[in-house]
Design an enzyme around this catalytic site. Structure first.
Site, short mmCIF file in Angstrom:
data_model
loop_
_atom_site.label_atom_id
_atom_site.label_comp_id
_atom_site.label_asym_id
_atom_site.label_seq_id
_atom_site.Cartn_x
_atom_site.Cartn_y
_atom_site.Cartn_z
N HIS A 99 23.25 -23.46 18.65
CA HIS A 99 22.64 -23.25 17.34
C HIS A 99 23.26 -24.18 16.30
O HIS A 99 24.43 -24.54 16.40
CB HIS A 99 22.78 -21.79 16.92
CG HIS A 99 22.12 -20.86 17.90
ND1 HIS A 99 22.85 -20.14 18.82
CD2 HIS A 99 20.82 -20.58 18.11
CE1 HIS A 99 22.01 -19.43 19.56
NE2 HIS A 99 20.77 -19.68 19.15
N GLU A 112 36.08 -22.27 12.45
CA GLU A 112 37.42 -21.74 12.71
C GLU A 112 37.52 -20.35 12.08
O GLU A 112 36.77 -20.02 11.15
CB GLU A 112 38.48 -22.67 12.09
CG GLU A 112 38.55 -24.05 12.74
CD GLU A 112 39.02 -23.98 14.18
OE1 GLU A 112 39.82 -23.07 14.51
OE2 GLU A 112 38.57 -24.83 14.97
N SER A 140 15.23 -19.69 18.93
CA SER A 140 16.22 -19.63 17.85
C SER A 140 16.62 -20.99 17.30
O SER A 140 17.15 -21.08 16.19
CB SER A 140 17.47 -18.90 18.34
OG SER A 140 18.02 -19.57 19.46
#
Length: 272
Positions: free
Chosen positions: A221, A205, A37
């Site tokens: 990631h 956030e 990924s």
């Protein structure tokens, strides 16, 4: 007689032109990416998560076609078991490249469905390399890109010790070009520091993005910026090692060039 002379002169001129003609452009090649990924293409539902394979094509000229076969959650073992490697082997042409970066999921002992022991990981890397070379293509091994993990003193920590070592061992034994992305990405994160390095990862956030309404605290990631920075590290090392791919890099625009999209009477040269 005069016609015969003109005919010979014309042929001579043609030969001279051919002799000084520009060489034929290099043939197109494919650059296959296999991995997990951290490299993979992402769907819009996971944006702004970005694999470093996504910006990579922008660094090459039109003679390089990047074919990103990396898939989320895959280890070397599952990539093989799911028959994701064989189609790449069958498609390979002489002079193509295969960039190989695994490790994140191979080392995941908490997930037995993907875990691969270091010994089996080595064997799988050897398989990728030997089968690539059998097709007269070029394998390049890449150590797993780092996770964002700092100690209490703000020093970046190694997160792939055994699997990076195994990758380097296979590269040395088989004399395969190695891009040590683990080391380079750790150095980059150290330069950014504990707080600024969050900009490179999927750190959001609540309310920052509709795909993640409750926020996201992901240290594996990449954000768009992080993916581009990791791709730049790979490209810079290709140049440093003088791999043949370095000759196929995209040419920068001249300093005062108008970008292709800026056309029309109102287009202005960019400011130096």
């Amino acid at each position: 007689m005069r016609l015969h002379f003109l005919h010979k002169a014309g042929l001579l001129s043609l030969f001279v032109l051919l002799a000084f003609a520009a060489p034929a452009p290099p043939k197109k090649i494919k650059l296959y990416l296999i991995g997990d990924s951290t490299i993979a293409q992402k769907v819009k539902q996971t944006f702004p998560e970005t694999g470093w394979g996504m910006p990579l094509p922008t660094f090459f000229d039109s003679t390089v076609v990047v074919d990103n076969r990396a898939v989320n959650g895959r280890s070397t073992r599952t990539f093989l078991a799911e028959n994701r490697w064989q189609p790449v082997v069958e498609a390979l042409q002489p002079d193509d490249y295969v960039f190989i970066q695994f490790g994140h999921n191979d080392e995941s002992e908490a997930h037995p469905d993907r875990y691969t022991s270091p010994a089996d990981y080595r064997k799988n890397l050897v398989k990728f390399v030997s089968e690539t070379r059998a097709k007269k293509a070029n394998p390049v091994l890449i150590t797993p890109v780092t996770r964002r993990k700092f100690d209490k003193e703000g020093r970046i920590m190694e997160t792939h010790v055994a699997y990076s070592a195994a990758t380097m061992e296979v590269a040395k034994t088989l004399k395969v070009p190695l891009i040590d992305l683990d080391r380079m990405s750790r150095e980059l994160l150290q330069q950014f520091g504990v707080e600024n390095s969050k900009l490179l990862f999927l750190q959001l956030e609540p309310g920052d993005h509709p795909n993640y309404p409750f926020g996201r605290n992901d240290n594996t990631h990449f954000s768009e910026l992080g993916a581009r920075k990791m791709a730049q590290l790979v490209v810079n090392d290709i140049k440093a090692q003088k791999l043949p791919l370095a000759e196929r890099m995209a040419k920068p625009l001249p300093k005062n060039a108008v970008p292709p999209a800026a056309t029309g009477k109102d287009a202005q040269p960019t400011t130096p």
